[in-house]
Design an enzyme around this catalytic site. Sequence first.
Site, short mmCIF file in Angstrom:
data_model
loop_
_atom_site.label_atom_id
_atom_site.label_comp_id
_atom_site.label_asym_id
_atom_site.label_seq_id
_atom_site.Cartn_x
_atom_site.Cartn_y
_atom_site.Cartn_z
CE LYS A 77 -22.58 -19.80 27.12
NZ LYS A 77 -22.33 -18.70 26.15
CG ASP A 90 -18.39 -13.56 28.38
OD1 ASP A 90 -17.40 -13.72 27.63
OD2 ASP A 90 -19.47 -14.15 28.23
CE LYS A 129 -21.08 -13.88 31.14
NZ LYS A 129 -21.24 -15.27 30.65
N GLY A 160 -25.16 -19.78 29.85
CA GLY A 160 -26.52 -19.66 29.34
C GLY A 160 -26.50 -18.97 27.99
CD GLU A 173 -17.93 -16.47 29.89
OE1 GLU A 173 -18.34 -15.83 30.89
OE2 GLU A 173 -18.69 -17.09 29.14
CB SER A 221 -24.80 -12.69 31.87
OG SER A 221 -24.04 -12.14 30.83
CE LYS A 254 -22.21 -11.56 27.83
NZ LYS A 254 -21.56 -12.74 27.23
CG ASP A 288 -18.78 -19.28 26.36
OD1 ASP A 288 -19.17 -20.30 25.75
OD2 ASP A 288 -19.55 -18.31 26.56
#
Length: 367
Positions: A264, A190, A163, A292, A215, A137, A165, A240
């Site tokens: 998670k 995400d 991934k 995570g 996400e 990430s 952000k 998420d």
Amino acid sequence: MAISFRIHSLEIPLVRPFRTSFGTQSVRDVVLVEAISDSGISGWGECVTMSWPGYSSEYTSGAIDVMQQFLIPDLRPILGTTPEPDAVRAAMESQQGHPMAKAALSTALLDLWLKERNQSLGRYLGAVRERIDCGVSVGIPTSLDSLIEEVGLYVDQGYRRIKLKIEPGWDIEPVRLVRETWPSIPLQVDANQAYGRTDGPHLAQLDAFDLVLIEQPLPEDDLLGHVQISKVVSTPICLDESILSVASAEGAIEFGATTIINIKPGRVGGYLTAREIHNLCVERAIPVWCGGMLETGVGRAANLALAGLPGFTVIGDTSASSRYYAEDVTPPFVLNNGQLEVPTGPGIGVEPIVENLAAMSTGVITA
Ligand code: OSB
Ligand code: MG
């Protein structure tokens, strides 16, 4: 005599600041719960809260407070011997919310229970894989140049999925640039709740980049908004923050708010519920992956066991220790051909290194 707890507070610097739409972390203030039996065996669980309620409503000092004031007193009556995992979850059920605090306590007790049975968490949960494909990430950097440099580093290290952000103002262009630079790497984004119901047409521009998923674009409580977005955007939507329980997962699936789920354990109150959500998703043909929270080796070890379950068919965020920390509290998890091994020792399969724990410690509470 009975089981007692030590709540360890640690501070560990991140190798680079991790910026998301909800803020920046430069240091992780980690809480490790140690459950100690009469015979001197310790079980460990990591509390994945951040220092402020930016990702969800929980935060670190609140988690320590709720453990001390409410959760540990609720557990006390069943701590004469090491309790069964279901009994641990049931004992804390009358307190609302606080899944991360509950997960830390229940994982410490589960680790202890498994060690007494000489069984690994992976075997207990039903893991079918020995090695886990790893993604990474990537936080929001200060420039497009530093983004390409950071992603390049991870690609060179062998990570199998990237991934990014995103947030309003940092979305279409960075994704376009990474996709142009690495035309075939599995890529996803995400948003951590940073968009609104009317952003569908904007987010639909991401459809051009062959993303695995988007996400959590909208706030945690806005399932209807996610349904609306998914009608405008063809890239799969993955929840998420919205997935807090088996019931919320089932609702989100049935409403059409999510077609892939990030599991998670901290967010759902521990590994038993994480496994139940996994089982539901397998039944409904919803692929899952293990998210995570910048865990140390303690949380990472347990997440790898979970990621070994059969329904975890999408690459997750279980990265190597070096992605986060120059020095981990456990022996480091090292990437090998883009994978990490599921620990095979009893319980979570790792222990904090005593010297590292001491060097990183900012305080210990006995409860
Ligand atoms: O939303 O997945 C998230 C880290 C902290 C809080 C929330 C999230 C994340 C990550 C990093 O994306 C996942 C990891 O590498 O541990
Ligand atoms: Mg997320």
